[in-house]
Motif scaffolding. Structure first.
Motif, PDB file in Angstrom:
ATOM      1  N   LYS A 155       1.002  -1.182  -0.099  1.00 61.26           N
ATOM      2  CA  LYS A 155       0.040  -0.028  -0.245  1.00 61.26           C
ATOM      3  C   LYS A 155       0.893   1.170   0.006  1.00 61.26           C
ATOM      4  N   SER A 156       0.368   2.378  -0.575  1.00 62.42           N
ATOM      5  CA  SER A 156       1.093   3.529  -0.449  1.00 62.42           C
ATOM      6  C   SER A 156       0.831   4.158   1.209  1.00 62.42           C
ATOM      7  N   LYS A 157       1.723   5.269   1.161  1.00 58.27           N
ATOM      8  CA  LYS A 157       1.645   5.726   2.673  1.00 58.27           C
ATOM      9  C   LYS A 157       0.249   6.666   2.654  1.00 58.27           C
ATOM     10  N   ALA A 158      -0.156   7.089   1.717  1.00 52.09           N
ATOM     11  CA  ALA A 158      -1.446   7.890   1.778  1.00 52.09           C
ATOM     12  C   ALA A 158      -2.584   6.716   2.000  1.00 52.09           C
ATOM     13  N   SER A 159      -2.251   5.779   1.413  1.00 47.56           N
ATOM     14  CA  SER A 159      -3.703   4.759   1.766  1.00 47.56           C
ATOM     15  C   SER A 159      -3.376   4.365   3.220  1.00 47.56           C
ATOM     16  N   ILE A 160      -2.279   4.059   3.749  1.00 44.79           N
ATOM     17  CA  ILE A 160      -2.063   3.835   5.287  1.00 44.79           C
ATOM     18  C   ILE A 160      -2.636   4.635   6.024  1.00 44.79           C
ATOM     19  N   ARG A 161      -2.221   6.201   5.770  1.00 51.13           N
ATOM     20  CA  ARG A 161      -2.623   6.945   6.590  1.00 51.13           C
ATOM     21  C   ARG A 161      -4.237   7.232   6.706  1.00 51.13           C
ATOM     22  N   HIS A 162      -4.896   6.927   5.375  1.00 53.03           N
ATOM     23  CA  HIS A 162      -6.231   6.913   5.033  1.00 53.03           C
ATOM     24  C   HIS A 162      -6.864   6.111   6.318  1.00 53.03           C
ATOM     25  N   GLU A 163      -6.359   4.838   5.984  1.00 55.86           N
ATOM     26  CA  GLU A 163      -7.119   3.551   6.682  1.00 55.86           C
ATOM     27  C   GLU A 163      -6.961   3.719   8.272  1.00 55.86           C
ATOM     28  N   VAL A 164      -5.781   4.156   8.745  1.00 58.82           N
ATOM     29  CA  VAL A 164      -5.529   4.368  10.314  1.00 58.82           C
ATOM     30  C   VAL A 164      -6.500   5.446  10.689  1.00 58.82           C
ATOM     31  N   LEU A 165      -6.542   6.633  10.023  1.00 57.43           N
ATOM     32  CA  LEU A 165      -7.256   7.727  10.566  1.00 57.43           C
ATOM     33  C   LEU A 165      -8.894   7.533  10.491  1.00 57.43           C
ATOM     34  N   LEU A 166      -9.251   6.810   9.555  1.00 50.61           N
ATOM     35  CA  LEU A 166     -10.671   6.460   9.100  1.00 50.61           C
ATOM     36  C   LEU A 166     -11.221   5.513  10.369  1.00 50.61           C
ATOM     37  N   CYS A 167     -10.290   4.322  10.643  1.00 53.76           N
ATOM     38  CA  CYS A 167     -10.853   3.315  11.321  1.00 53.76           C
ATOM     39  C   CYS A 167     -10.551   3.614  12.962  1.00 53.76           C
ATOM     40  N   SER A 168      -9.499   4.436  12.980  1.00 55.17           N
ATOM     41  CA  SER A 168      -9.181   4.884  14.664  1.00 55.17           C
ATOM     42  C   SER A 168     -10.429   5.651  15.086  1.00 55.17           C
ATOM     43  N   THR A 169     -10.803   6.689  14.103  1.00 59.55           N
ATOM     44  CA  THR A 169     -11.783   7.987  14.489  1.00 59.55           C
ATOM     45  C   THR A 169     -13.183   7.099  14.816  1.00 59.55           C
ATOM     46  N   VAL A 170     -13.491   6.384  13.730  1.00 61.44           N
ATOM     47  CA  VAL A 170     -14.787   5.379  13.899  1.00 61.44           C
ATOM     48  C   VAL A 170     -14.903   4.604  15.097  1.00 61.44           C
ATOM     49  N   SER A 215     -21.975   2.932  12.082  1.00 64.77           N
ATOM     50  CA  SER A 215     -20.609   2.467  11.800  1.00 64.77           C
ATOM     51  C   SER A 215     -20.230   2.888  10.521  1.00 64.77           C
ATOM     52  N   LEU A 216     -21.161   2.266   9.530  1.00 61.23           N
ATOM     53  CA  LEU A 216     -20.757   2.289   7.980  1.00 61.23           C
ATOM     54  C   LEU A 216     -21.282   3.779   7.388  1.00 61.23           C
ATOM     55  N   SER A 217     -22.150   4.392   8.130  1.00 60.37           N
ATOM     56  CA  SER A 217     -22.386   5.868   7.617  1.00 60.37           C
ATOM     57  C   SER A 217     -21.247   6.651   7.932  1.00 60.37           C
ATOM     58  N   MET A 218     -20.704   6.634   9.129  1.00 63.16           N
ATOM     59  CA  MET A 218     -19.372   7.218   9.434  1.00 63.16           C
ATOM     60  C   MET A 218     -18.294   6.938   8.702  1.00 63.16           C
ATOM     61  N   VAL A 219     -18.076   5.571   8.248  1.00 64.83           N
ATOM     62  CA  VAL A 219     -16.991   5.284   7.471  1.00 64.83           C
ATOM     63  C   VAL A 219     -16.937   5.895   6.167  1.00 64.83           C
ATOM     64  N   TYR A 220     -18.317   5.979   5.379  1.00 68.86           N
ATOM     65  CA  TYR A 220     -18.748   6.457   4.370  1.00 68.86           C
ATOM     66  C   TYR A 220     -18.030   7.960   4.402  1.00 68.86           C
ATOM     67  N   LEU A 277     -16.255   9.794   6.504  1.00 69.50           N
ATOM     68  CA  LEU A 277     -14.995   9.875   6.660  1.00 69.50           C
ATOM     69  C   LEU A 277     -14.177   9.624   5.583  1.00 69.50           C
ATOM     70  N   HIS A 278     -14.344   8.610   4.835  1.00 69.78           N
ATOM     71  CA  HIS A 278     -13.557   8.138   3.514  1.00 69.78           C
ATOM     72  C   HIS A 278     -13.657   9.190   2.467  1.00 69.78           C
ATOM     73  N   HIS A 279     -14.891  10.054   2.173  1.00 70.54           N
ATOM     74  CA  HIS A 279     -14.790  10.982   1.290  1.00 70.54           C
ATOM     75  C   HIS A 279     -14.281  12.265   1.578  1.00 70.54           C
ATOM     76  N   LEU A 280     -14.278  12.564   3.287  1.00 72.98           N
ATOM     77  CA  LEU A 280     -13.381  13.596   3.597  1.00 72.98           C
ATOM     78  C   LEU A 280     -12.032  13.465   3.549  1.00 72.98           C
ATOM     79  N   LEU A 281     -11.571  12.300   3.774  1.00 72.36           N
ATOM     80  CA  LEU A 281      -9.967  12.001   3.753  1.00 72.36           C
ATOM     81  C   LEU A 281      -9.663  12.029   2.398  1.00 72.36           C
ATOM     82  N   ASN A 282     -10.524  11.680   1.387  1.00 72.77           N
ATOM     83  CA  ASN A 282     -10.024  11.647   0.058  1.00 72.77           C
ATOM     84  C   ASN A 282      -9.904  12.987  -0.574  1.00 72.77           C
ATOM     85  N   ARG A 283     -10.362  14.033   0.170  1.00 69.94           N
ATOM     86  CA  ARG A 283     -10.322  15.320  -0.449  1.00 69.94           C
ATOM     87  C   ARG A 283      -8.783  15.925  -0.333  1.00 69.94           C
ATOM     88  N   PHE A 284      -7.902  15.137   0.506  1.00 64.27           N
ATOM     89  CA  PHE A 284      -6.566  15.641   0.623  1.00 64.27           C
ATOM     90  C   PHE A 284      -5.727  14.560   0.168  1.00 64.27           C
TER      91      PHE A 284
END
Length: 349
Positions: free
Chosen positions: A177-192, A326-331, A333-340
């Motif tokens: 995985k790319s570093k950006a993808s790892i950051r995305h997954e860690v921040l998304l899942c930890s926040t939820v 949980s899935l609503s929050m994942v959805y 946060l996924h789109h929010l994190l993908n903005r960066f």
């Protein structure tokens, strides 16, 4: 008719051995906790399911990760409840940091088992410890979890000795995985996961360990692309598992005090649904959801003078709400994190 029958998936020799390991292992753990009258029987029933179901081959690396997850979760709970329970804001920050460490290990792939087992263990212990009376000690919970870990490893070693694989299994390769993808997954899942912890504290949902666990288990897929399917599988698995538990209660009626009966039913159900779990690829699919559903119900809600009817009905309704939230929050946060660009999720390379 012969052609249709031949097209149905069948367990190979290794799959059958693994199904026997899962069913027998979790049944031994359940029986031990009831015979010895150990508290928190959920640990002794669920942990063998997790270790034997998620890890088809027992290695020293998997054993070390299993023990490390127990040590990490025990230390985290002691620190969080011992030093920060009276300061909610700091407690939430520490919980978020602990989740970040676990999800980072999972996303990297090098210690996925450590992260996954630590996540389940930590979330369950945080839930239980949050509702322990101030005059009571947290140490029985920690000791029960450690005892369950040690017992599970012994049971797993015994199961691999009794039901060894027939042929050597291929080595699983983790995607890069790319570093950006790892950051995305860690921040998304930890926040939820942290939001789930906050909700179950604010609304005082003491009896909703099943829903709280389900809100965490859907995050094992790490990203939105697979979390939706994981949530759907979890919901179906919960419905089937609760139905199986209700049918079990009809068979048990008022004979739950006679341990042999629930032991036999648990072994039969575990063997049946372990087969579906293995045929589904051995991941967190419908079969695994069924296994963990009635594993939690048997381990936590079945005992002398208890029954599964209310627990099963309440579990399905609460789990459904938890998964949707949980899935609503994942959805979102996924789109929010993908903005960066720094946290944009990319296809694995």
């Amino acid at each position: 008719m012969t052609q249709v029958a031949s097209e149905q998936p069948q367990l190979d020799a290794n799959g059958l051995r693994q199904a026997l390991r899962i069913a027998t292992g979790c049944t031994i753990g359940f029986a031990l906790s009831k015979v010895m009258d150990w508290p928190y029987g959920i640990f002794f029933t669920i942990y063998p399911m997790l270790l034997l179901g998620m890890v088809p081959t027992l290695t020293m690396s998997s054993i070390r990760q299993f023990f490390a997850s127990a040590a990490f979760s025990a230390f985290s709970v002691l620190i969080i409840q011992g030093y920060f329970s009276h300061i909610p804001v700091l407690m939430i920050i520490v919980v978020f940091g602990a989740f970040c460490i676990l999800f980072h290990q999972m996303s990297n792939g090098g210690a996925f088992l450590f992260g996954a087992l630590g996540l389940v263990s930590l979330s369950i212990q945080l839930h239980f410890s949050s509702y322990i009376d101030q005059t009571s000690s947290i140490y029985p919970l920690i000791i029960s979890n450690i005892l369950a870990i040690v017992t599970t490893v012994i049971i797993a070693a015994l199961m691999h000795g009794l039901f060894p694989d027939v042929v050597k299994r291929p080595i699983r390769t983790m995607p890069v995985k790319s570093k950006a993808s790892i950051r995305h997954e860690v921040l998304l899942c930890s926040t939820v996961a942290t939001l789930s912890f906050i909700v179950f504290q604010v609304f005082n949902l003491q009896d909703s360990i099943s829903a709280q666990s389900s809100s965490i288990l859907v995050l094992l897929s790490l990203c939105w692309k697979t979390a939706g399917m994981a949530g759907w599988h979890r919901a179906i698995g919960t419905l089937i598992g609760c139905t199986a538990a209700l049918l079990s209660q009809l068979l048990l009626y008022n004979h739950t005090d006679f341990l042999l009966f629930p032991v036999l039913i648990l072994w039969i159900l575990s063997l049946i649904f372990a087969r579906f779990h293995i045929l589904g690829g051995g991941g967190p699919g419908i079969g695994f959801g069924v296994l963990t559903t009635f594993g939690i119900l048997f381990g936590q809600s079945l005992g002398p003078g208890q029954d599964l009817v209310y627990s099963a009905l309440y579990r399905f309704s609460s789990v459904s709400v938890a998964i949707i939230a949980s899935l609503s929050m994942v959805y979102i946060l996924h789109h929010l994190l993908n903005r960066f660009s720094a946290t944009r999720h990319h296809t694995y390379v």
